[in-house]
Each structure stands twice: as C-alpha cells, then as structure tokens.
Design a protein around this motif. Structure first.
Motif, mmCIF file in Angstrom:
data_model
loop_
_atom_site.group_PDB
_atom_site.id
_atom_site.type_symbol
_atom_site.label_atom_id
_atom_site.label_comp_id
_atom_site.label_asym_id
_atom_site.label_seq_id
_atom_site.Cartn_x
_atom_site.Cartn_y
_atom_site.Cartn_z
ATOM 1 N N LYS A 185 2.410 7.828 -8.810
ATOM 2 C CA LYS A 185 1.541 6.861 -9.345
ATOM 3 C C LYS A 185 2.512 5.709 -9.871
ATOM 4 C CE LYS A 185 -2.204 3.123 -9.562
ATOM 5 N NZ LYS A 185 -3.763 3.655 -9.702
ATOM 6 N N ASN A 198 3.022 -5.067 -7.486
ATOM 7 C CA ASN A 198 1.487 -4.526 -7.539
ATOM 8 C C ASN A 198 1.462 -3.442 -5.772
ATOM 9 O OD1 ASN A 198 0.510 -5.709 -9.941
ATOM 10 N ND2 ASN A 198 0.402 -7.562 -9.228
ATOM 11 N N LEU A 206 -3.365 4.780 -1.814
ATOM 12 C CA LEU A 206 -4.971 6.154 -0.528
ATOM 13 C C LEU A 206 -4.182 6.863 -1.594
ATOM 14 C CD1 LEU A 206 -4.095 4.138 2.231
ATOM 15 C CD2 LEU A 206 -5.555 2.837 -0.087
ATOM 16 N N ARG A 264 -1.373 -0.888 -4.407
ATOM 17 C CA ARG A 264 -2.721 -0.187 -4.137
ATOM 18 C C ARG A 264 -2.606 0.840 -3.437
ATOM 19 N NH1 ARG A 264 -7.044 -4.729 -1.770
ATOM 20 N NH2 ARG A 264 -6.705 -6.332 -3.544
ATOM 21 N N GLN A 286 5.258 2.812 -8.835
ATOM 22 C CA GLN A 286 4.524 1.312 -9.393
ATOM 23 C C GLN A 286 6.197 0.870 -10.004
ATOM 24 O OE1 GLN A 286 1.090 0.052 -9.357
ATOM 25 N NE2 GLN A 286 2.358 -1.575 -9.102
ATOM 26 N N PHE A 324 0.335 -0.554 0.500
ATOM 27 C CA PHE A 324 0.158 0.309 -0.072
ATOM 28 C C PHE A 324 0.782 1.389 -0.285
ATOM 29 C CE2 PHE A 324 -2.597 -3.536 1.951
ATOM 30 C CZ PHE A 324 -3.634 -2.842 1.080
#
Length: 305
Positions: free
Chosen positions: A225, A235, A239, A237, A229, A178
C-alpha cells in the motif's frame, strides 16, 4: 574515455543508466532487440540468438552491463528465453571481447527468494526462489561461472522511479483511484532507480566489489500500500482481498489476456510470489560496508517517482 555497453539498455533502468554514465564521462552503447525511435544514445540492434551480432556490437567496449530479462510472462519458457538465454549469449560474446574489463550483471532479489521473517536476508542466505521469474534470474547468475572476465552481481528489489517498467503498467488499474491489496501484512524492500544506477557506476569503478554478489536497496521496509500510494501520486483507496480470491482473478485475467496477446503483468507466476510465507526484504549492509553508498527512502523520493 571508457565505453560501457548496456544490454537491454532501451528500457526503464537502461535509459536512466545511460544518462548517469554520460554524466560520469563514459561513452554509452545501447544493445537492443529493436531499434527505438528518439533514443539519444548510440544503439546497436542485436539478436541474442546470434553470437556474431553480439560480438560485433561489443567490439572495443570496456564494460558490459547486463539488464536483459523477462519481467512478466504467461509461461515458464517465456521467462527462460527472456532471461537465461540472452545472458548465455552475452557471456559467449564477452569471452570473445579482449578489451572487456568487467561484466556487471543486474539480477533480482527474487533470485534469492523471500525472507522467512521480518529480518532482511543477506547474501549468505541460501537461495530459494519461489517463482519462475526468480528461478530464471538465479539460473542466469549461475551462468557467470563461464565468464572469463571479472564480474559483479547486483540484486535489486522492486525498482521504482519515473516511468518505472512494471509499476507504470499499473496506471490503467489506478486511474479510477482503487487498487487491491492481497498482502497487507507483507513487507517489501525497494530501491529508487537513481540509487540503482549509482550502484552500477560504483560496480564499474570499484575493484573491491569484483566477483561478488550484492543486494542493493533502501534499508527501510514498506507495505504494498505504501509503495503504490507513493508511485501513484494521488489518493488511492485499497481493497483488501483474500489472496485466494486475488489468485482466482489473476488466473481469469491470464485466461482472457493470453490468447489476445494482452500484457502479462498479471500471471500465474505472480500468484506464487504473492502467496509467500514471510516478506520480500533484503539487507544492503554488505554493499554499504564496502562502498559507503547511501540510499534514499521512499517518502523522500515519492514526489519525484
């Protein structure tokens, strides 16, 4: 064979640069505040408050690359002491080095500040740094007016690649898969460390770039992002958090980490960089026009980053 001294050469960019210079048949000399174990390159331990130690370390060199700087600090004084003061000392020592042919100064896009729109800024754009990191980078650039030898100033944006300082410090935050994205609409310029080291070699060799300032960057724009990434190689996620809430979390982190001597990765200065109006975009066109260097995109290098 020419000798290149790399001030701040024991770090992420410095080690990549030393390897690159060796490939181009330069001798390499690392200047570092501390002796590093398992450093494959000759290393001189220097005190940036002691000009004599720097003058001795620079004896006989042909080129000097200045990678010194403070990337993260909890205080404005920390940025100044880690960026401006070492540059001033290096300039004084460089002026006492008769063999020195060129001073390559690695600054940052932050010295110029963000682009007001999605149009990348170029070198003619008035400098408007928004945080102490950028202000001290610009102040260090201005100190080069006292230099007796020719110079080149390179302003890279976010530098990524294997074991990237700063980005590698994000690993503890990414291990659970995350991450926060307080600026989902902001676009960023980036550069792979191999492209930056190639640019430095060109700055050492090419006469047409002397006494000028250049942005060096991948010409594409990316979101935070996309960058995270790519460098995470997994992967993640994201927020989306309101910048004010993110700023409050950073202030809390600094409040807790500072007295415990924790890493200054998240600090007051990053709040200022986060709360900009515009984008962190810069144009490489001036550099490309003179040198012909090409830059790789984030997607083409992310598997190696």
């Amino acid at each position: 064979m020419f000798t290149v001294a790399i001030a701040g050469g024991s770090g992420f960019i410095g080690q990549h640069l030393a390897a690159k210079l060796t490939q181009h048949n330069f001798q390499v000399r690392i200047l570092s505040r501390k002796a590093k174990q398992q450093n494959p390159f000759p290393t001189f331990v220097v005190d940036y408050q002691d000009i004599s130690s720097l003058t001795q370390a620079l004896q006989g060199i042909d080129y000097l690359v200045n990678l010194t700087g403070c990337l993260f600090s909890f205080t404005a004084e920390g940025y100044f002491n880690g960026t401006v003061l070492p540059t001033c000392s290096l300039i004084q020592a460089a002026n006492k080095t008769p063999t020195l042919k060129r001073f390559i100064h690695i600054s940052s896009q932050a010295a110029a500040g963000p682009a007001p729109t999605k149009q990348p800024i170029d070198e003619s754009f008035p400098c408007n740094p928004v945080a102490d990191y950028g202000r001290t980078k610009l102040a260090a650039e201005k100190e080069l007016s006292h230099l007796k030898t020719p110079f080149v100033i390179l302003r890279p944006p976010i530098v990524y690649g294997p074991n990237a300082s700063g980005l590698s410090d994000l690993a503890p935050f990414l291990k659970y898969g995350f991450f926060i994205d307080p600026t989902p609409t902001v676009l960023y310029s980036v550069i792979h460390v191999e492209d930056l080291t190639n640019a430095i070699v060109i700055a050492i060799q090419k006469a047409e770039v002397l006494n000028q300032t250049f942005f060096v960057a991948d010409p594409n724009a990316y979101t935070w992002k996309q960058l995270i990434q790519a460098v995470a190689n997994r992967n993640v996620r994201f927020l989306n958090i309101n910048p004010r809430l993110a700023g409050a979390a950073i202030r809390l982190y600094q409040f807790l980490a500072k007295p415990l001597n924790g890493p200054a990765l998240l600090n007051y200065d990053k709040i200022n960089e986060m709360n900009i109006t515009g984008h962190w975009l810069c144009s490489n066109q001036k550099w490309v026009k003179i040198t012909g260097q090409s830059f790789r995109s984030l997607p083409s290098t992310s598997s190696k980053s």
